[in-house]
Design an enzyme around this catalytic site. Structure first.
Site, short mmCIF file in Angstrom:
data_model
loop_
_atom_site.label_atom_id
_atom_site.label_comp_id
_atom_site.label_asym_id
_atom_site.label_seq_id
_atom_site.Cartn_x
_atom_site.Cartn_y
_atom_site.Cartn_z
N ASP A 191 6.40 9.76 0.52
CA ASP A 191 6.54 8.45 -0.13
C ASP A 191 7.90 7.79 0.14
O ASP A 191 8.95 8.45 0.09
CB ASP A 191 6.40 8.70 -1.65
CG ASP A 191 6.36 7.45 -2.48
OD1 ASP A 191 5.35 6.74 -2.42
OD2 ASP A 191 7.35 7.18 -3.20
N GLU A 253 5.43 7.20 4.67
CA GLU A 253 5.36 5.81 4.27
C GLU A 253 6.71 5.19 4.57
O GLU A 253 7.64 5.25 3.76
CB GLU A 253 5.02 5.68 2.78
CG GLU A 253 4.78 4.24 2.39
CD GLU A 253 5.02 3.93 0.92
OE1 GLU A 253 4.42 2.98 0.42
OE2 GLU A 253 5.83 4.62 0.26
C1 GLC Z 1 5.16 4.05 -2.74
C2 GLC Z 1 3.89 4.20 -3.53
C3 GLC Z 1 3.92 3.25 -4.67
C4 GLC Z 1 5.12 3.55 -5.53
C5 GLC Z 1 6.40 3.56 -4.72
C6 GLC Z 1 7.54 4.19 -5.49
O1 GLC Z 1 5.27 2.79 -2.17
O2 GLC Z 1 2.78 3.99 -2.68
O3 GLC Z 1 2.73 3.30 -5.44
O4 GLC Z 1 5.24 2.58 -6.55
O5 GLC Z 1 6.26 4.32 -3.55
O6 GLC Z 1 7.34 5.56 -5.62
#
Ligand code: GLC
Length: 420
Positions: A191, A253
């Protein structure tokens, strides 16, 4: 040798909204286990579980207070082990969501090991610098224990940012990664990686001189995040995660345009192709986004939707969802399908008052398994209402060769065949 995940198809499960098994209106691990045959029929190779750890739910599971436990609302570690075994028996791999950028403010570390977080002195009676939180307001908050310093939070104030320059953090995450690998998971979706480490001098971000390549919340977009994200020290931190993960799959991500992503692929196997994710449904824009991604070294992770953004019919129009499936399933690399996309689920009304202060409830409504009022999701009051189970549901589409679900099954079968 080919890796299992090359050209794999992976299903994203949002556990709260997949299947309730104990009648509390919230999805759980046993519920997922009872629905694994849907994933087999669909033809995916595995699934990614959005976080299932104890969480005070400021960010619906992305604020974690214990990384090696299961939130009781979802079940127990035994339930998790049984789910992994049931998945394994069906040839499905399990990916966890690893959230290394921040913990919940209720994680015991915040009280017991405050030095594992990013702290700084204020400036002129205000926060240490001008950095903004993604969800609005300053990225700094005062010490809740009345101390003089401020802590950094890239997201909600309930999510203090960890300090990856502290070796204790590196060590702790190595242990977390190994804990889950030992329980049989095949990898992690990692993440918010571009926020993992920030400028050591905490320099102010300049005002944005041009729009960022990907959609950002308005207030956050007013600055160019030169110092508060994408710091070069992130790569040492990622290398440590890679060392702990061995050859398990790591999909990042990294919320950056493709041109800035290559250094992340030194440690990650693939990163989500966010340019395609956000491209408008127009041939030239889609082509440009795909080409930008294909220019990257390493594997690609394609997704058109997830729990953070409006659903496909709401973004592209109902008429385009079949073609969108065909497009994404034809791309070389890993394809991620967000639960419900295979039956064309739309955004729902969300909740009043909102659960998620950033307005994402609408994309997280329960899975529609059949045409009953609760869609087969729960026997109780669902935590978010069902949207339109009589209009679209798995049971009806399963028997219809012209349905979107059948279309996805054909595409995923074709992906498997083309791999053999
Ligand atoms: C990522 C997740 C999201 C979350 C963010 C902070 O973007 O997909 O849902 O709010 O991280 O952890």
């Amino acid at each position: 040798m080919a890796k299992w995940w090359e050209n794999a198809s992976i299903y994203q499960i949002y556990p709260r909204s997949f299947q309730d098994s104990d009648g509390d209106g919230i999805g759980d691990l046993y519920g997922i286990e009872t629905r694994l045959d849907h994933l087999v029929e669909l033809g995916v190779d595995g699934f990614w579980l959005s976080p299932i750890h104890p969480s005070p739910l400021a960010d619906f599971g992305y604020d974690i207070s214990d990384y090696t436990a299961i939130d009781p609302v979802y079940g127990t570690l035994e339930d998790f082990d049984r789910l992994v075994a049931a998945a394994d028996a069906r040839g499905l791999r399990v990916l966890m969501d690893l959230v290394p950028c921040h913990t919940s403010i209720e994680h015991p570390w915040f009280r017991e090991h405050p030095d594992r977080y990013v702290w700084a002195d204020g400036r002129d009676g205000g926060p240490p610098n001008n950095w903004r939180s993604t969800f609005g307001g300053a990225a700094w908050a005062r010490d809740p224990n009345g101390g003089p310093r401020w802590y950094l939070h890239s997201f909600y104030p309930e999510q203090p940012d960890l300090d990856w320059r502290n070796p204790e953090v590196v060590e702790a995450f190595g242990e977390i990664v190994r804990f889950w690998l030992d329980r049989g998971v095949a990898g992690f979706r990692v993440d918010a990686i571009d926020r993992l480490v920030k400028d050591a001098e905490l320099r102010d971000d300049p005002p944005a001189s041009a729009p960022f390549a990907l959609p950002l919340p308005k207030e956050y977009a007013e600055l160019e995040h030169l110092y508060s994200r994408n710091n070069s020290d992130i790569h040492a931190a990622l290398a440590s995660l890679r060392a702990a993960a061995g050859d398990a799959l790591l999909v990042g991500e990294v919320y950056l345009p493709a041109a800035e992503v290559a250094p992340y692929l030194d440690s990650l196997d693939a990163t989500f192709a966010f340019e395609l994710f956000h491209a408008p449904w127009e041939a030239a824009a889609l082509e440009a986004a795909i080409e930008a991604e294909l220019a990257l070294p390493g594997a690609h992770a394609w997704a058109l939707s997830n729990h953070d953004f409006p659903r496909l019919p709401d973004r592209y129009g109902e008429h385009a969802v079949g073609d969108a499936a065909r497009l994404v399933c034809s791309l070389p690399g890993i394809v991620f399908i967000y639960q419900g996309d295979e039956i064309g689920m739309r955004d729902g009304p969300g909740h009043d008052p909102p659960y998620d202060r950033a307005g994402r409830d609408a994309h997280r409504h329960p899975m529609q398994w059949d045409g009953s009022p609760n869609g087969g999701f729960t026997t109780a009051e669902p935590w978010l209402p069902l949207i339109d189970p009589t209009e679209r549901n798995v049971a009806d589409q399963r028997g219809d060769p012209d349905s979107l679900l059948s279309h996805y099954r054909q595409l995923l079968a074709w992906r498997r065949l083309s791999r053999e």
